[in-house]
Design an enzyme around this catalytic site. Structure first.
Site, short mmCIF file in Angstrom:
data_model
loop_
_atom_site.label_atom_id
_atom_site.label_comp_id
_atom_site.label_asym_id
_atom_site.label_seq_id
_atom_site.Cartn_x
_atom_site.Cartn_y
_atom_site.Cartn_z
N HIS A 46 0.42 -1.39 0.06
CA HIS A 46 0.17 -0.03 0.25
C HIS A 46 1.20 1.23 0.05
O HIS A 46 0.41 2.54 -0.08
CB HIS A 46 -1.15 -0.07 0.90
CG HIS A 46 -2.43 0.04 1.09
ND1 HIS A 46 -3.59 0.32 1.50
CD2 HIS A 46 -2.96 1.29 -0.17
CE1 HIS A 46 -4.71 0.87 0.90
NE2 HIS A 46 -3.99 1.84 -0.06
N HIS A 97 -6.99 -2.03 8.13
CA HIS A 97 -5.57 -0.66 8.58
C HIS A 97 -5.82 0.40 8.08
O HIS A 97 -6.16 0.81 7.53
CB HIS A 97 -4.47 -1.00 8.77
CG HIS A 97 -4.27 -3.12 8.61
ND1 HIS A 97 -3.90 -4.00 7.31
CD2 HIS A 97 -4.00 -3.36 9.73
CE1 HIS A 97 -3.70 -5.28 7.53
NE2 HIS A 97 -3.33 -4.87 8.41
N ASP A 130 -9.89 -0.64 3.79
CA ASP A 130 -8.77 -1.00 4.56
C ASP A 130 -8.67 -2.14 5.61
O ASP A 130 -9.79 -0.80 6.58
CB ASP A 130 -7.58 -0.29 4.44
CG ASP A 130 -6.21 -1.11 4.59
OD1 ASP A 130 -5.83 -2.13 5.28
OD2 ASP A 130 -5.52 0.04 4.64
N ASP A 187 -6.55 -6.68 1.60
CA ASP A 187 -7.21 -7.03 3.06
C ASP A 187 -8.28 -6.54 3.80
O ASP A 187 -8.36 -6.89 4.58
CB ASP A 187 -5.55 -7.04 3.43
CG ASP A 187 -5.13 -5.93 4.36
OD1 ASP A 187 -6.11 -4.31 4.34
OD2 ASP A 187 -3.58 -5.52 4.45
N ASP A 237 -7.17 -2.16 -0.41
CA ASP A 237 -6.68 -2.91 -0.17
C ASP A 237 -7.28 -4.45 -0.48
O ASP A 237 -8.04 -3.81 0.83
CB ASP A 237 -6.05 -2.45 1.44
CG ASP A 237 -4.79 -3.34 1.86
OD1 ASP A 237 -4.56 -4.12 1.36
OD2 ASP A 237 -3.70 -3.44 2.35
N ASP A 289 -2.86 2.98 7.99
CA ASP A 289 -1.78 2.65 7.29
C ASP A 289 -1.58 4.91 7.50
O ASP A 289 -1.11 5.40 6.85
CB ASP A 289 -1.93 2.67 5.74
CG ASP A 289 -2.28 1.37 6.11
OD1 ASP A 289 -1.90 0.38 6.19
OD2 ASP A 289 -2.59 0.37 4.30
N HIS A 317 4.34 0.53 3.83
CA HIS A 317 2.96 0.41 4.00
C HIS A 317 1.57 0.20 4.81
O HIS A 317 0.87 0.78 4.66
CB HIS A 317 3.03 -1.74 3.37
CG HIS A 317 2.67 -2.57 4.07
ND1 HIS A 317 2.65 -3.08 3.85
CD2 HIS A 317 3.42 -1.94 5.80
CE1 HIS A 317 3.20 -4.02 4.86
NE2 HIS A 317 3.11 -3.69 5.97
N GLU A 335 -1.83 -4.90 -2.19
CA GLU A 335 -1.77 -6.13 -1.27
C GLU A 335 -2.64 -7.56 -1.66
O GLU A 335 -2.35 -8.20 -0.62
CB GLU A 335 -1.92 -5.63 0.85
CG GLU A 335 -1.75 -4.46 0.60
CD GLU A 335 -0.51 -4.57 1.51
OE1 GLU A 335 0.52 -5.64 1.37
OE2 GLU A 335 0.35 -3.09 1.64
N1 ARG Z 1 -0.71 -1.65 3.86
C1 ARG Z 1 -0.55 -2.77 4.96
N2 ARG Z 1 -0.84 -4.13 4.76
N3 ARG Z 1 -0.81 -1.93 6.46
C2 ARG Z 1 -0.33 -2.64 7.47
C3 ARG Z 1 0.48 -1.78 8.36
C4 ARG Z 1 0.43 -2.05 10.21
C5 ARG Z 1 0.77 -2.05 10.93
N4 ARG Z 1 -0.22 -0.79 11.50
C6 ARG Z 1 1.85 -1.41 10.63
O1 ARG Z 1 1.74 -0.20 10.63
O2 ARG Z 1 3.19 -1.59 9.93
MN MN Z 2 -3.56 -0.84 3.32
#
Ligand code: ARG
Ligand code: MN
Length: 247
Positions: A35, A65, A63, A171, A169, A67, A80, A214
């Site tokens: 991402h 998350h 998402d 996920d 994303d 991010d 990411h 992702e």
């Molecule tokens: N694009 C993603 N998959 N982001 C996941 C981030 C997970 C976690 N919050 C981090 O900063 O590492």
């Molecule tokens: Mn993401």
């Protein structure tokens, strides 16, 4: 930050490419990749739409998350997990080799950012969301109101006739539908809820760019159908955002 030089250089090139297409009025679809590439895609459309239409873009970030870690709040150092912090100017670097190439023209307003699908947000990120009054619909909100009402509220927050960049994303979907991704989190969207989000965003007629990120088919056991299923889900999301409808 892990690999800041490489990620900065790659996202800078993505920003240039996306900018040149969006500047001509083309809808830009970017397939990723982690991402962090959104630093380039959104940085590129934000600038192009400012120049072409004199408007600020809105971003719908779908998402698990947020991010939105800054290099200081991040526990992992993974970029990411930070793209939104750089894109909103919450994280800044002077050095051109470390995202200093991002100028005000590339940035977005926290007021025109909406999250959908959140369920794994770090403590520092929760504070950032609260302190900046950022609109976020977590899985709790989707359970409470249903995806139909959440989309109405999300689009109402953005306001009609605002150019929209959709950053999806994979996920955000439950691992049942999209297992082959770097940071899966249980309790996510169904495939239909994901498709519905894309259908609604298409229906606005205001879409200027889409990211689908992702998707990582290498993250599945050999001979497992997970990778295939994840790609299939991703294709479905993209088709819906481009206007495919059920009837
Ligand atoms: N694009 C993603 N998959 N982001 C996941 C981030 C997970 C976690 N919050 C981090 O900063 O590492
Ligand atoms: Mn993401």
């Amino acid at each position: 930050m892990k690999n800041p030089r490489a990620v900065s250089a790659v996202t800078r090139r993505i920003a240039d490419q996306v900018y040149s297409h969006a500047k001509e009025g083309r809808l830009v679809l970017t397939l990723g990749g982690d991402h962090s590439i959104a630093i380039g895609t959104i940085g590129g459309t934000a600038k192009a739409i400012r120049e072409r239409l004199g408007r600020e873009i809105a971003v719908i970030w779908v998402d698990a998350h947020a991010d939105i870690n800054t290099p200081e709040t991040s526990g992992s150092g993974n970029i990411h997990g930070m793209p939104v912090a750089f894109l909103t100017g919450l994280a800044t670097e002077e050095n051109e080799d470390f995202f200093g190439w991002l100028k005000t023209d590339n940035l977005i307003s926290v007021k025109k950012l909406v999250y959908i699908g959140l369920r794994d947000v770090d403590p520092g990120e929760k504070r950032i969301l609260r302190e900046n009054g950022i609109k976020a619909f977590s899985m709790f909100d989707i359970d409470r109101h249903g995806i139909g009402r959440v989309m109405e509220m999300a689009l109402a927050h953005i306001g009609s006739d605002t150019p929209i960049h959709l950053s999806f994303d994979v996920d955000a979907l439950d691992p049942m539908w999209a297992p082959s991704t770097g940071t899966p989190v249980r309790g996510g969207l169904t495939l239909r809820e994901g498709d519905y989000i894309c259908e609604c965003v298409h229906e606005t007629g205001s879409l200027v760019a889409v990211d689908l990120v992702e998707v990582n088919p290498s993250l599945a056991p050999a001979n497992d159908i997970g990778a295939h299923e994840t790609v299939r889900a991703g294709c479905s999301l993209v088709r819906c955002s481009l206007g495919e409808s059920l009837l």
